[in-house]
Design an enzyme around this catalytic site. Structure first.
Site, short mmCIF file in Angstrom:
data_model
loop_
_atom_site.label_atom_id
_atom_site.label_comp_id
_atom_site.label_asym_id
_atom_site.label_seq_id
_atom_site.Cartn_x
_atom_site.Cartn_y
_atom_site.Cartn_z
N ASN A 211 -7.34 12.05 -5.85
CA ASN A 211 -8.02 11.46 -7.01
C ASN A 211 -9.50 11.80 -6.97
OD1 ASN A 211 -9.51 9.35 -5.52
ND2 ASN A 211 -7.46 8.62 -5.04
N LYS A 290 4.89 26.67 1.88
CA LYS A 290 4.36 26.76 0.53
C LYS A 290 5.51 26.93 -0.49
CE LYS A 290 1.29 29.35 -2.45
NZ LYS A 290 0.50 30.57 -2.65
N PHE A 328 -11.81 -3.66 -3.16
CA PHE A 328 -12.48 -3.07 -4.32
C PHE A 328 -11.48 -2.92 -5.44
CE2 PHE A 328 -16.85 -1.38 -4.16
CZ PHE A 328 -17.24 -1.94 -2.95
O1 C5P Z 1 -3.98 -1.81 -5.77
P1 C5P Z 1 -5.29 -1.17 -6.08
O2 C5P Z 1 -5.36 0.26 -5.66
O3 C5P Z 1 -5.78 -1.34 -7.45
O4 C5P Z 1 -6.31 -2.02 -5.15
C1 C5P Z 1 -7.59 -1.56 -4.82
C2 C5P Z 1 -7.97 -2.10 -3.47
O5 C5P Z 1 -6.90 -2.04 -2.55
C3 C5P Z 1 -9.06 -1.27 -2.84
O6 C5P Z 1 -9.79 -2.12 -1.99
C4 C5P Z 1 -8.25 -0.24 -2.07
O7 C5P Z 1 -9.01 0.31 -1.00
C5 C5P Z 1 -7.09 -1.06 -1.56
N1 C5P Z 1 -5.83 -0.32 -1.41
C6 C5P Z 1 -5.27 -0.15 -0.17
N2 C5P Z 1 -4.06 0.48 -0.03
C7 C5P Z 1 -3.41 0.93 -1.10
C8 C5P Z 1 -3.94 0.76 -2.39
C9 C5P Z 1 -5.17 0.14 -2.51
O8 C5P Z 1 -5.89 -0.56 0.82
N3 C5P Z 1 -2.23 1.53 -0.94
#
Ligand code: C5P
Length: 398
Positions: A211, A290, A328
């Site tokens: 991302n 690959k 976050f």
């Molecule tokens: O679920 P979402 O991605 O919206 O949540 C965001 C928060 O959860 C951020 O703090 C991100 O670092 C954390 N997160 C995580 N593991 C994931 C997805 C998100 O720790 N698989």
């Protein structure tokens, strides 16, 4: 943001080849808003001229205890009176010994003895044997006991051709130490774990799904936490950023790797700040080799499974092992609604929201802070400034 705005620093130089690094340091520190008065010993002037520092600092350089430019001839008293700190870089073996003895036999040493409560910071620079010498170590211990703040030395190649401890810190490291010196130590003694950047989920050995996270916010928080006195562990996905000075960084690629690394570290931490933009899915049928284009030009069929939720798993650790967790949320719409729901779903006391379209890869951000008592909006500001504010805010919950 200028991290040293309104700071007036006395930069003392003593004899050593590292004097050339101090010129670069001064420039970079000026970029952060600091003003410098430079004082050079006779030894320093063998390595670099006062003219260099006069040109860079835009002010006359002081070299002489008997200089009659000061009306009452007391530059050694006046110079430090409204200074925020005296920084000696490089600090030679000889100067350190004189400081430890309280000698006052030239302008810089006299200034140090006469400094009153003006803080003194020294950046030692010398050959490794000189640094290791029992007398030097004794003097350093004495200076620390006297309240002098010693930064470095670093380790590595030395100008004499030897390798070891005694190198002066690099200009940007000295700058990081100086900025940290002025920050409130609200996280002193705390261990802070931070995830940052994107994750990259392999499709094959060449391709990944990732991302747009730049890692800037997480890295700024790591820097601010170090400046606040914390021991900082940064678990980072692939980004093009240098690890902030003083932090320990571990690289990871996939979310599962990030999960394993974090779960291993988390039980020994006081705070966990989950800033990484973790991929929600990984490719279950990733190829060992690959994936080649076939004659029919068919796109490969990828299959996905959900990644572990790192933050939720840390927040669900038994209380004795659970750090204070901060999540976050980057949303593109309905920030308040989504962030409040996310805080409860993840089971964290504090959640920081921002709008993804404003924050992604930007240098500025506007944070919204959610806890059990509601939410508050912070101003749009640099990620550095927001990170400092967040770190001070988190410290209040501990
Ligand atoms: O679920 P979402 O991605 O919206 O949540 C965001 C928060 O959860 C951020 O703090 C991100 O670092 C954390 N997160 C995580 N593991 C994931 C997805 C998100 O720790 N698989």
């Amino acid at each position: 943001m200028q991290a040293l705005a309104n700071k007036r620093i006395i930069l003392g130089l003593t004899g050593g080849i590292a004097c050339y690094k101090s010129a670069e340091f001064l420039r970079r520190a000026q970029d952060q808003g600091a003003t410098f008065d430079v004082v050079m010993t006779a030894g320093a002037q063998q390595f670099i001229t006062p003219m260099t520092f006069q040109a860079l600092s835009g002010r006359p350089v002081h070299t002489d205890l008997w200089d009659n430019r000061s009306a009452d001839n007391m530059a050694h008293i006046h110079l430090s009176r409204d200074a925020d700190a005296i920084l000696i870089a490089p600090a030679s073996t000889n100067f350190i010994a004189r400081l430890a003895q309280g000698l006052a036999d030239d302008l810089l040493s006299t200034l140090c003895v006469a400094r009153g409560d003006c803080p003194l910071i020294i950046a030692p620079a010398m050959n490794k044997e000189m640094w290791a010498h029992p007398a030097t170590q004794r003097n350093i211990a004495q200076l620390k006991a006297d309240g002098v703040h010693v930064i470095g030395p670093g380790s590595g190649d030395q100008a004499c051709g030897e390798i070891g401890d005694g190198r002066m810190l690099e200009p940007m490291q000295i700058l990081a130490e100086l900025i940290a010196f002025f920050q409130p130590k609200s996280l002193a003694g705390k261990r802070v774990l931070i995830t940052a950047g994107p994750t990259a989920e392999p499709i094959d050995p060449i391709r990944t799904i990732t991302n747009r996270s730049s890692g800037k916010m997480g890295y700024a928080i790591a820097e601010a936490a170090y400046q606040a006195g914390a021991e900082v562990h940064l678990v980072s996905g692939p980004v093009r950023l240098e690890a902030p000075y003083g932090t320990k960084r571990q690289w990871v690629q996939s979310a599962r790797e990030m999960h394993a690394t974090v779960m291993n570290l988390a039980p020994n931490m006081d705070v966990f700040i989950s800033v990484a933009a973790v991929a929600d899915w990984y490719v279950t049928n990733a190829s060992q080799h690959k994936i080649k284009k076939n004659a029919e030009q068919n796109a490969p069929m990828l299959e996905f499974a959900p990644n572990p939720d790192i933050l939720a798993d840390v927040a669900a650790l038994p209380q004795a092992q659970r750090p204070f967790c901060v999540g976050f949320a980057a949303e593109t719409e309905k920030l308040i609604e989504h962030a409040q729901a996310k805080r409860l779903r993840k089971g964290v006391p504090l959640l920081v929201g921002n709008l993804a379209q404003q924050a992604m890869d930007a240098d500025d951000t506007q944070l919204m802070i959610f806890d059990e008592s509601g939410h508050q909006q912070w101003p749009a500001q640099s990620k550095q400034k927001a990170a400092q504010q967040l770190v001070q805010h988190i410290a209040r919950y501990l």
